[in-house]
Design a protein around this motif. Structure first.
Motif, PDB file in Angstrom:
ATOM      1  N   MET A 277      11.562 -51.685  11.626  1.00 36.81           N
ATOM      2  CA  MET A 277      11.759 -52.933  10.899  1.00 36.81           C
ATOM      3  C   MET A 277      13.087 -53.602  11.298  1.00 36.81           C
ATOM      4  O   MET A 277      13.162 -54.825  11.437  1.00 36.81           O
ATOM      5  N   SER A 278      14.129 -52.802  11.490  1.00 37.32           N
ATOM      6  CA  SER A 278      15.418 -53.362  11.896  1.00 37.32           C
ATOM      7  C   SER A 278      15.339 -53.992  13.278  1.00 37.32           C
ATOM      8  O   SER A 278      15.892 -55.068  13.522  1.00 37.32           O
ATOM      9  N   VAL A 279      14.650 -53.313  14.200  1.00 37.72           N
ATOM     10  CA  VAL A 279      14.480 -53.865  15.542  1.00 37.72           C
ATOM     11  C   VAL A 279      13.641 -55.141  15.482  1.00 37.72           C
ATOM     12  O   VAL A 279      13.955 -56.136  16.147  1.00 37.72           O
ATOM     13  N   ALA A 280      12.583 -55.130  14.682  1.00 37.90           N
ATOM     14  CA  ALA A 280      11.753 -56.329  14.528  1.00 37.90           C
ATOM     15  C   ALA A 280      12.579 -57.493  13.980  1.00 37.90           C
ATOM     16  O   ALA A 280      12.443 -58.638  14.430  1.00 37.90           O
ATOM     17  N   ALA A 281      13.447 -57.200  13.013  1.00 40.29           N
ATOM     18  CA  ALA A 281      14.307 -58.244  12.443  1.00 40.29           C
ATOM     19  C   ALA A 281      15.230 -58.832  13.513  1.00 40.29           C
ATOM     20  O   ALA A 281      15.477 -60.046  13.535  1.00 40.29           O
ATOM     21  N   ASP A 282      15.732 -57.980  14.409  1.00 37.06           N
ATOM     22  CA  ASP A 282      16.577 -58.476  15.496  1.00 37.06           C
ATOM     23  C   ASP A 282      15.795 -59.421  16.406  1.00 37.06           C
ATOM     24  O   ASP A 282      16.289 -60.470  16.818  1.00 37.06           O
ATOM     25  N   TYR A 283      14.558 -59.046  16.749  1.00 40.68           N
ATOM     26  CA  TYR A 283      13.737 -59.908  17.596  1.00 40.68           C
ATOM     27  C   TYR A 283      13.439 -61.231  16.907  1.00 40.68           C
ATOM     28  O   TYR A 283      13.455 -62.295  17.542  1.00 40.68           O
ATOM     29  N   LEU A 284      13.164 -61.190  15.622  1.00 34.60           N
ATOM     30  CA  LEU A 284      12.879 -62.423  14.883  1.00 34.60           C
ATOM     31  C   LEU A 284      14.099 -63.332  14.857  1.00 34.60           C
ATOM     32  O   LEU A 284      13.979 -64.563  14.879  1.00 34.60           O
TER      33      LEU A 284
END
Length: 348
Positions: A277-284
């Motif tokens: 989720m943290s990595v996804a948030a970075d991509y977003l």
């Protein structure tokens, strides 16, 4: 990776280290596994064997030329897209500890000279020379690839005795060398450090540094099992090992791993979920990739499952999260442009 490159150095010197590896309890077949991880003790034992038993000179210099920031993902791109050698070195120093290098660096300016000082993070004994050489190999490689020429030092001082292979230092540095000095430091012309890089790009530099911060600084290391697992999962969030495989890495049964994590107040599922989720948030936040693309990058086969998990984690949908983040910033760079610039840097 470090172990494999040490073996490659031995092969280039015409040395077979099969028996040496066996004596240290190491298997080369394990080195290329993305989940393999070793401590410093066998690493330094292999270095000592290469230097003492196999008489390979300048192992640190040769290893430094093979690895370092330029082959370390976004940190390599950040160093490559920096404005000049000064900014590249400062970026390298900022994240140096995360590369596994056992020395710390500082950059200071006095008059027309800039000094790069190298000091131990902890007592290294005979391996201080190796660690200095490794960093020196990194910097030489940066200059050769990004400046289009050799590293230009005005003087180099080393806090250890002159090695038998000092001619390798001379071939790399082309400057006066002084050994048995109080400290280790390289001196450069201040103006020389400010010559622009061939691959300088401010936009891609900011993007890559932002990714480095997300990757290297997200998790503090308390020495607990959970922190170590987070770091491993962060390397491959889209293909996190199964709990049995992860337990095997720590020489535990799955039941023991679960119990240890429970004592730390977490679980393997929670760790993997939190990292993804943290990595996804970075991509977003930093790209315009679609939520569907991002869901695949962090290991979800079904977009609905990704949406459900992200909303539970962030309290909003991926689209709402991106909109909220963009409202606080100047906007996100486009993914096609980011990829194009990265490709240009690699080709350069």
């Amino acid at each position: 990776m470090y172990f494999e490159k040490l073996v490659q150095i031995a092969e280039e010197e015409g040395v077979c280290v099969t028996k040496t590896l066996a004596g240290l309890g190491l298997r080369r077949a394990d080195f290329c596994s993305p989940t393999s991880r070793y401590g410093c003790r066998p690493f330094y034992a292999l270095i000592q064997a290469l230097e003492d038993q196999h008489r390979i000179a300048g192992v640190g210099l040769k290893l430094g030329r093979k690895e370092g920031p330029l082959v370390d993902g976004f940190l390599g791109y950040a160093c490559a897209s920096a404005a000049d050698l000064r900014q590249s070195l400062l970026t390298y120093i900022r994240f140096l500890g995360e590369l596994g290098v056992d020395v710390q660096l500082s950059l200071t300016t006095e008059g027309g000279l800039t000094h790069l000082t190298v000091a131990e993070r902890f007592p290294l004994g005979r391996f201080m020379r190796f660690s200095v050489e490794e960093v020196l190999g990194h910097i030489v490689r940066v200059c050769e690839h990004l400046r289009g020429g050799r590293l230009r030092c005005t003087q180099a001082c080393f806090a250890y005795e002159r090695p038998d292979y000092a001619h390798l230092y001379e071939n790399l540095l082309h400057c006066p060398l002084r050994f048995d000095e109080p400290s280790t430091r390289l001196s450069f012309s201040k103006a020389d450090l400010e010559l622009p890089f061939l691959t300088a790009n401010e936009t891609i530099y900011r993007i890559c540094v932002s990714h480095c911060e997300a990757q290297y600084r997200r998790f503090t290391t308390s020495g607990g099992l959970g922190d170590e697992i987070r770091r491993i999962v962060l390397m491959v969030p889209s293909a996190a090992p199964k709990v049995a495989a992860m337990a095997g890495r720590f020489h535990m049964t799955p039941r023991t791993l679960r119990r240890c994590l429970s004592e730390e107040g977490t679980s393997y599922h929670e760790i993997v979920h939190g990292v993804r989720m943290s990595v996804a948030a970075d991509y977003l936040t930093h790209t315009t990739a679609s939520p569907r693309q991002i869901s695949e990058w962090v290991g979800y086969q079904e977009i609905a499952s990704f949406y459900r998990n992200f909303k539970s984690w962030a309290g909003m949908t991926p689209k709402q999260y991106r909109t909220a983040r963009l409202s606080r910033s100047d906007g996100a760079p486009s993914m096609p442009r980011t990829r194009r610039i990265l490709s240009e840097l690699v080709e350069a």
